[in-house]
Design an enzyme around this catalytic site. Structure first.
Site, short mmCIF file in Angstrom:
data_model
loop_
_atom_site.label_atom_id
_atom_site.label_comp_id
_atom_site.label_asym_id
_atom_site.label_seq_id
_atom_site.Cartn_x
_atom_site.Cartn_y
_atom_site.Cartn_z
N GLU A 93 0.79 -1.11 -0.08
CA GLU A 93 -0.04 0.00 -0.09
C GLU A 93 1.32 1.01 0.38
O GLU A 93 1.46 1.92 0.86
CB GLU A 93 -0.82 -0.12 1.43
N CYS A 98 -3.01 8.64 3.66
CA CYS A 98 -2.98 8.21 1.31
C CYS A 98 -4.49 8.56 1.17
O CYS A 98 -4.59 8.55 0.02
CB CYS A 98 -2.76 6.99 1.99
#
Length: 474
Positions: free
Chosen positions: A246, A280
């Site tokens: 990720e 994010c």
């Protein structure tokens, strides 16, 4: 304050170089912690490998019971965890207590239940005289690398599915924000068998590389930057390790002229600046249709400028500091680069604040263009840009014109348009008329250079398993 490593069920001092851990709200050193030595990394991995022989064969019920005990223990120590996270990260204490700790506890409880639901497909006779079955088995030793923006939550996202699936884990939190992971280690040692969960401390180049490159590590799970992901992939490629990545995002927020602008403004105020924008999925790249562009700029400016910066202990604080001095410098450089462009308007913010700590004012930059770095690159701070667009095709093209592919949102009252765009947006998640909302039951993960693999949900659990075919002749 707990500063020891957890190796094979025992808390031990690190044997490597000492590193300072800072309070970003003051810039002061909290304490110094010794890194794990290469020998200690080796010992942790070998302990995990040895423990896997038994842990990998335990029943889902037994693993679930351990995860539930850990969840209960975190909940019972919630205030201590919250204070550590707030002190080490600069997060407002009330946000950690009210938002993060309950979500962390829920992740462990969800995967405790999910562990008991995971099964291979019952197959049949695809060859005469033979019966086929599918198994989902654990992988082995997982090396988990957690980031500094949500230290305990990201540790939970990695540990819960890996352990639920029957793997053993060696986790390295960021050297910038290790305190809650080390506290977790002290609780876990009395819950899990020795070696099942090991917690190390140290930098990537001294501990992370040794860990991820270890021959007994069969999977590496990373939440971090694209650059770190690239490094780990190169580093582990010769051993053909399984990886779970990720790697950040630059979320487009597409606002059409029929959207509720007050809801958009309040949404971006929250979803673009939570955790000082160090997220994010932050709502940081706004595209507003021409007919409502000026009105939205005004509403966003008013909303963003009303955010209250302050000390983490103050219950009225909405925006804390950035996590480190180095990151403050990166965010400052990105904003200064944008401000140097003649077409950019600084609606509010645009600079770091005076005084101690790593604070950067909540910033809204208007009239950004698609090719601008502020639109294309992840800033990972309290900085939002806004760009005008004309029609659906144009904004879809611009939204997908990014190396990132983690999260996005569409704001419109037109249900058909919402469905059209969500089907064509190249992002792991698309929200409609909201942003940022996550639940344990649904997957979180990206595409393109935002990485691959899913956190949370049954999909996340499956990522930590191997699919195997068993055939019986009869």
């Amino acid at each position: 304050m707990q500063y020891q490593l957890l190796i094979n069920g025992v808390l031990v001092d690190g044997e490597g170089e000492r590193q300072s851990v800072y309070n970003p709200a003051t810039g002061e050193v909290i304490l110094e912690i010794a890194e794990a030595s290469p020998a200690q990394v080796d010992a942790a991995v070998l302990a995990a490998d040895s423990a896997f022989a038994e842990w990998g064969q335990t029943t889902p019920k037994a693993r679930a019971e351990c995860l539930l005990k850990l969840a209960d223990s975190i909940e019972q120590n919630a205030l201590e965890f919250a204070r550590l996270e707030s002190q080490n990260c600069g997060k407002p204490l009330h946000c950690v207590i009210n938002d993060e700790i309950p979500a962390i506890v829920d992740v462990f409880r969800f995967f405790a239940g999910a562990a008991r639901c995971l099964s291979g497909l019952a197959a049949g006779e695809y060859l005469e005289g033979h019966t086929s079955m599918i198994r989902r088995d654990p992988i082995g030793v997982v090396a988990s690398i957690a980031p500094w923006n949500y230290p305990l939550m990201m540790a939970a996202w990695k540990l819960a599915p890996a352990l639920a699936a029957g793997n053993c884990v060696v986790i390295k939190p960021s050297e910038i924000t290790p305190l809650t992971a080390l506290k977790l280690a002290a609780l876990a040692k009395d819950i899990f068998p020795p070696g099942v969960l090991n917690v190390l401390f140290g930098r990537g180049q001294t501990v992370g590389d040794v860990l991820t490159g270890h021959e007994k590590v069969r999977m590496v799970s990373l939440t971090g930057s694209i650059a770190t992901g690239e490094h780990i992939l190169r580093h582990t490629a010769p051993a053909i390790k399984r990886t779970h990545m990720e790697l950040g995002g630059k979320a487009p927020v597409i606002v059409f002229d029929d959207a509720d602008l007050d809801a958009v403004a309040q949404g971006v105020r929250t979803f673009g600046f939570y955790n000082a924008g160090q997220d994010c999925t932050a709502a940081c790249r706004i595209y507003a249709q021409r007919g409502i562009y000026d009105a939205l700029v005004e509403k966003l400016g008013n909303a963003v400028s009303s955010l209250k910066m302050g000390t983490p202990e103050d219950e009225s604080t909405e925006l804390g500091p950035l996590s480190s001095l180095a990151h403050l410098k990166r965010v400052t450089a990105a904003v200064e680069e944008a401000k140097a462009l003649s077409h950019i308007r600084v609606i509010t913010g645009g600079s770091q604040t005076e005084g101690k700590g790593y604070y950067f004012a909540p910033t809204l930059l208007a009239d950004a263009r698609q090719e601008d770095a502020i639109v294309q690159r992840e800033v990972f701070g309290p900085v939002v840009s806004i760009t005008v667009f004309d029609d659906e095709d144009q904004v879809l093209r611009w939204a997908n014109d990014s190396r990132y592919g983690l999260a996005s949102s569409v704001w419109t009252q037109d249900v058909g348009r919402a469905h059209r765009l969500s089907a064509r947006l190249q992002y792991g998640c698309t929200w409609i008329n909201t942003h940022f909302m996550l639940v344990s039951e649904m997957p979180h993960g990206g595409q393109k250079q935002s990485g691959y693999g899913k956190d949370m949900s049954l999909y996340g659990l499956e990522d930590y398993t191997l699919v195997r075919h068993i055939m019986v002749k009869h």
